[in-house]
Enzyme design. Sequence first.
Site, PDB file in Angstrom:
ATOM      1  N   ASP A  35       1.369  -3.159   4.102  1.00  0.00           N
ATOM      2  CA  ASP A  35      -0.025  -2.738   4.293  1.00  0.00           C
ATOM      3  C   ASP A  35      -0.224  -1.876   5.535  1.00  0.00           C
ATOM      4  O   ASP A  35      -1.273  -1.943   6.175  1.00  0.00           O
ATOM      5  CB  ASP A  35      -0.956  -3.969   4.344  1.00  0.00           C
ATOM      6  CG  ASP A  35      -0.730  -4.887   3.170  1.00  0.00           C
ATOM      7  OD1 ASP A  35      -0.626  -4.369   2.048  1.00  0.00           O
ATOM      8  OD2 ASP A  35      -0.625  -6.111   3.372  1.00  0.00           O
ATOM      9  N   LYS A  38       0.833   3.067   4.022  1.00  0.00           N
ATOM     10  CA  LYS A  38       1.859   3.985   3.514  1.00  0.00           C
ATOM     11  C   LYS A  38       1.309   4.906   2.420  1.00  0.00           C
ATOM     12  O   LYS A  38       1.657   6.074   2.372  1.00  0.00           O
ATOM     13  CB  LYS A  38       3.049   3.195   2.934  1.00  0.00           C
ATOM     14  CG  LYS A  38       3.790   2.380   3.976  1.00  0.00           C
ATOM     15  CD  LYS A  38       4.983   1.675   3.374  1.00  0.00           C
ATOM     16  CE  LYS A  38       4.609   0.502   2.492  1.00  0.00           C
ATOM     17  NZ  LYS A  38       4.000  -0.648   3.197  1.00  0.00           N
ATOM     18  N   GLY A  62       0.565  -2.414  -3.205  1.00  0.00           N
ATOM     19  CA  GLY A  62      -0.744  -1.857  -3.512  1.00  0.00           C
ATOM     20  C   GLY A  62      -0.978  -0.702  -2.563  1.00  0.00           C
ATOM     21  O   GLY A  62      -1.341  -0.909  -1.420  1.00  0.00           O
ATOM     22  N   HIS A  63      -0.673   0.501  -3.025  1.00  0.00           N
ATOM     23  CA  HIS A  63      -0.793   1.666  -2.146  1.00  0.00           C
ATOM     24  C   HIS A  63      -2.126   2.369  -2.401  1.00  0.00           C
ATOM     25  O   HIS A  63      -2.367   2.896  -3.474  1.00  0.00           O
ATOM     26  CB  HIS A  63       0.389   2.616  -2.362  1.00  0.00           C
ATOM     27  CG  HIS A  63       1.688   2.023  -1.887  1.00  0.00           C
ATOM     28  ND1 HIS A  63       2.924   2.536  -2.176  1.00  0.00           N
ATOM     29  CD2 HIS A  63       1.925   0.934  -1.104  1.00  0.00           C
ATOM     30  CE1 HIS A  63       3.859   1.793  -1.600  1.00  0.00           C
ATOM     31  NE2 HIS A  63       3.267   0.810  -0.951  1.00  0.00           N
ATOM     32  N   GLN A 247       6.178  -2.621   0.680  1.00  0.00           N
ATOM     33  CA  GLN A 247       6.194  -3.764   1.609  1.00  0.00           C
ATOM     34  C   GLN A 247       6.618  -3.287   3.011  1.00  0.00           C
ATOM     35  O   GLN A 247       6.362  -2.151   3.338  1.00  0.00           O
ATOM     36  CB  GLN A 247       7.106  -4.895   1.111  1.00  0.00           C
ATOM     37  CG  GLN A 247       6.572  -5.625  -0.112  1.00  0.00           C
ATOM     38  CD  GLN A 247       6.892  -4.937  -1.413  1.00  0.00           C
ATOM     39  OE1 GLN A 247       8.012  -4.526  -1.649  1.00  0.00           O
ATOM     40  NE2 GLN A 247       5.917  -4.792  -2.288  1.00  0.00           N
TER      41      GLN A 247
HETATM   42  P1  IMP Z   1       6.290 -11.361  -3.454  1.00  0.00           P
HETATM   43  O1  IMP Z   1       6.824 -10.012  -3.096  1.00  0.00           O
HETATM   44  O2  IMP Z   1       5.127 -11.309  -4.430  1.00  0.00           O
HETATM   45  O3  IMP Z   1       7.359 -12.312  -3.891  1.00  0.00           O
HETATM   46  O4  IMP Z   1       5.667 -12.010  -2.129  1.00  0.00           O
HETATM   47  C1  IMP Z   1       6.472 -12.368  -1.022  1.00  0.00           C
HETATM   48  C2  IMP Z   1       5.744 -12.084   0.288  1.00  0.00           C
HETATM   49  O5  IMP Z   1       5.601 -10.691   0.463  1.00  0.00           O
HETATM   50  C3  IMP Z   1       4.322 -12.655   0.338  1.00  0.00           C
HETATM   51  O6  IMP Z   1       4.044 -13.024   1.670  1.00  0.00           O
HETATM   52  C4  IMP Z   1       3.462 -11.470  -0.036  1.00  0.00           C
HETATM   53  O7  IMP Z   1       2.149 -11.574   0.471  1.00  0.00           O
HETATM   54  C5  IMP Z   1       4.230 -10.352   0.626  1.00  0.00           C
HETATM   55  N1  IMP Z   1       4.028  -9.052  -0.006  1.00  0.00           N
HETATM   56  C6  IMP Z   1       4.563  -8.612  -1.166  1.00  0.00           C
HETATM   57  N2  IMP Z   1       4.165  -7.361  -1.407  1.00  0.00           N
HETATM   58  C7  IMP Z   1       3.389  -6.990  -0.388  1.00  0.00           C
HETATM   59  C8  IMP Z   1       2.722  -5.765  -0.054  1.00  0.00           C
HETATM   60  O8  IMP Z   1       2.785  -4.759  -0.764  1.00  0.00           O
HETATM   61  N3  IMP Z   1       2.012  -5.786   1.104  1.00  0.00           N
HETATM   62  C9  IMP Z   1       1.971  -6.868   1.909  1.00  0.00           C
HETATM   63  N4  IMP Z   1       2.587  -8.016   1.649  1.00  0.00           N
HETATM   64  C10 IMP Z   1       3.290  -8.073   0.513  1.00  0.00           C
END
Ligand code: IMP
Length: 457
Positions: A35, A38, A62-63, A247
């Site tokens: 977040d 990007k 989520g871009h 991420q």
């Molecule tokens: P997962 O990727 O859904 O398995 O989540 C694992 C961790 O990564 C959790 O803490 C999510 O909130 C975090 N996470 C996954 N994708 C994003 C992103 O695009 N932005 C921020 N945090 C993310």
Amino acid sequence: MLRSVLVGPPASRDNPRAVRAERNSLSLFGAQWGDEGKGKIIDHLAAEVDVVVRYQGGANAGHTVVVGDEKYVLHLIPSGVLHPGKVNVIGGGVAVDPLKLLEELDGLAERGVHVGPDALRLSASAHVILTHHRRIDGAAERWRGMGRIGTTGRGIGPCYADKAARTGLRVCDLIEPARFRERLRAALAEKNALLEQVHGEAPLSLDEELERYAGVADRLRPFVGDTGAELRRWDAEGRRILFEGAQGALLDIDAGTYPFVTSSNTGTAGIAAGAGFPSNRLGRAVGIAKAYCTRVGEGPFPSEEHGEVGERLRAAGGEYGATTGRPRRCGWLDVPALRYALELNGAQGWIMTKLDALNGFEEIPVGVGYRRRGGAESGGAEERWDTWPAHLADVGELEVVWERLPGWTGDLSGARRLEDLPEAARAYVAWVEERVGTPIVAISVGPARDQIIRRGL
Ligand code: IMP
């Protein structure tokens, strides 16, 4: 002789097989916990490249991109899609939820953005996220209880787990109906046992799942190919390629705050494997970090602000998850964490985003080190770190060592040059840059494409 073996002759029309000396690719990666803004930066730079590539993660990302008065949130499709004429690639390292991908394509089409196979390429070797992955993601989180990760619930972890276990299904399986049926039958035999016997949940029906995915193969087939080969060819032709990390570095499966991480290599280390692109052809790497810090989900966040200050930051930065809508945890910039992320990913520069969200804070604390909570009181020598202590099991147990900088008032959103910023904001940028030790190549001061100060990007 030795020189030509090591470096090779320059490429030319007469010698097309020679190694191209210049590297036209640029990689952008999140240098915090995701977040970082990007989407906006990638969209801004997409205008200057030919190809934009996602190489890891999935629809957990989520871009957010703002074009004029329109706001788009992209989850799987690279952020270059909003620029006509660019090629967008979903590489083999991405965990692709085919239903989400079609939903995203349809959502864009409804808003007049029609994405055809010339504009979007999908790797045949990308693993697919199916219903059982999403179900198991949710069930595993409930199973973990207090130790839950706070995943996005998009099936990311279970899909990558199957990939590593060599039981996953790939896009090339999905687009061949007979093969898909057989491989899904085998997968469900195992996954239903897990859902029923471990998690006490209803099993999935093979027929219903086949029904759910009917039609997906025909719609996606035109987009599918060997995207690694395509990228390597475009690179050899001198096309400019932008790799878009999803991420952030501290959510990286290897380098992040394990186990509170996502299941892929989020930074430059993920590119070679996730895009099928040789690492020695990668060009400049640039990190992206907010002027403060946020995290969604569980896990250590040493510079987090609870209470009123955290809420004020959340309101100022509009810090709600673009994928899940969850309120993000907010805190101040953590210099050693950022230094670690930039160093690890070989960043030659970084972009500071959302500086405008700090308007009006009287004072801006910045984390510059850590000490063990209560260390001095317990009589022993105080343990202190001024680098990110990646070797510790839980950095969340540490207390941050702060320095405080003066804040500023005024609106930064119209600034396009460093000189347009209030003096205290300029001083903040200069101080952070000096402490982090990597040049700040741009500063973002608002969500729109042009709200950016470029200094060497
Ligand atoms: P997962 O990727 O859904 O398995 O989540 C694992 C961790 O990564 C959790 O803490 C999510 O909130 C975090 N996470 C996954 N994708 C994003 C992103 O695009 N932005 C921020 N945090 C993310």
